[in-house]
Scaffold this active site. Structure first.
Site, PDB file in Angstrom:
ATOM      1  N   LYS A  87       1.026  -1.099   0.194  1.00  0.00           N
ATOM      2  CA  LYS A  87      -0.058   0.055  -0.113  1.00  0.00           C
ATOM      3  C   LYS A  87       0.916   1.305   0.188  1.00  0.00           C
ATOM      4  O   LYS A  87       1.735   1.487   0.846  1.00  0.00           O
ATOM      5  CB  LYS A  87      -0.776  -0.054   1.275  1.00  0.00           C
ATOM      6  CG  LYS A  87      -2.073   0.759   1.110  1.00  0.00           C
ATOM      7  CD  LYS A  87      -3.169   0.230   2.385  1.00  0.00           C
ATOM      8  CE  LYS A  87      -4.242   1.458   2.255  1.00  0.00           C
ATOM      9  NZ  LYS A  87      -5.247   1.200   3.455  1.00  0.00           N
TER      10      LYS A  87
HETATM   11  O1  G3P Z   1      -7.795   1.938   5.324  1.00  0.00           O
HETATM   12  C1  G3P Z   1      -7.862   3.329   4.838  1.00  0.00           C
HETATM   13  C2  G3P Z   1      -9.588   3.846   4.980  1.00  0.00           C
HETATM   14  O2  G3P Z   1     -10.347   2.836   4.836  1.00  0.00           O
HETATM   15  C3  G3P Z   1      -9.538   4.750   6.513  1.00  0.00           C
HETATM   16  O3  G3P Z   1     -10.816   4.816   6.897  1.00  0.00           O
HETATM   17  O4  G3P Z   1     -12.543   5.307   8.587  1.00  0.00           O
HETATM   18  O5  G3P Z   1      -9.885   5.974   8.764  1.00  0.00           O
HETATM   19  O6  G3P Z   1     -11.361   7.395   7.285  1.00  0.00           O
HETATM   20  P1  G3P Z   1     -11.272   5.976   7.867  1.00  0.00           P
END
Ligand code: G3P
Length: 218
Positions: A87
């Site tokens: 990633k």
């Molecule tokens: O893994 C990346 C993403 O899904 C992060 O989500 O909830 O931290 O905005 P969030």
């Protein structure tokens, strides 16, 4: 549509896998920190433990932000297991790193994508997945779902192989909306996946079937 779970919690990954609908896992440095995983050996070991639960596609994020560092770290992550997808953040050196890994046959997930232009660059560099963060866009009064729709449309125009991985999903309707507009993957918290199961008419219908059965069968 593929379902990934967005967590580094082994119990949640196992629970989603046991449901029989899980295609992969995405993690990020914040999710690893939430599990208290620190230090290089423990981090690499934790990724291996995740790979041992699921069948494929475990996104492991680099911390370096320069090309040389991202390549070194990404190669080390890719060596953990064939299931690892490296990633990489959508920054200038990240685009170069994606191109490098794509030429080496190592899969990448381009993360922190918030615009169609960024998604176009990721596809041209050969990313396996692009991760637009829909919840974080919604948080700043911008339509995250509209961005997914735009990227799906652009990729379809040119037949890019990069898969659209809707990330930062907050609730089940995000998943449904992503499915309607053709996102290839949704990476979700376990709560959003399990919320798809629920309907009050299913619960009341089952209760009635079982009580009717009992009336004649004891
Ligand atoms: O893994 C990346 C993403 O899904 C992060 O989500 O909830 O931290 O905005 P969030």
């Amino acid at each position: 549509m593929k379902f990934f779970i967005d967590t580094a919690n082994l119990a949640e990954i196992k629970e989603a896998y046991d449901l029989g609908v899980l295609d992969g896992v995405t993690t990020n440095p914040s999710l690893m920190a939430k599990e208290g995983i620190s230090g290089k050996d423990r981090i690499l070991g934790h990724y291996k433990a995740i790979c041992d639960i699921v069948d494929d596609c475990v996104s492991a994020e680099v911390i370096a932000t320069d090309l040389k560092g991202m390549i070194a770290e990404g190669e080390e992550l890719a060596d953990i297991d064939d299931k690892i997808v490296v990633k990489i953040p959508m920054i200038e050196d990240g685009v170069k790193a994606i191109k490098y890994f794509s030429q080496k046959g190592i899969r990448t997930n381009c993360t922190l994508v918030f615009s169609a232009g960024q998604a176009l660059l990721a596809a041209k560099a050969g990313a396996s997945y692009v991760s637009p963060f829909i919840g974080r866009l919604d948080d700043v009064s911008t339509d995250g779902i509209q961005l997914i729709e735009q990227i799906v449309h652009i990729y379809n125009n040119y037949g890019y192989a990069t898969e659209v991985l809707a990330a930062s999903i907050r609730h089940p309707m995000h998943i449904i909306q992503c499915a309607e507009i053709g996102a290839d993957v949704a990476t979700c918290p376990l709560s959003a996946i399990k919320a798809l199961l629920k309907h009050p008419l299913t619960d009341s219908g089952l209760e009635k079937f079982l009580s009717d059965y009992k009336k004649v069968n004891g």
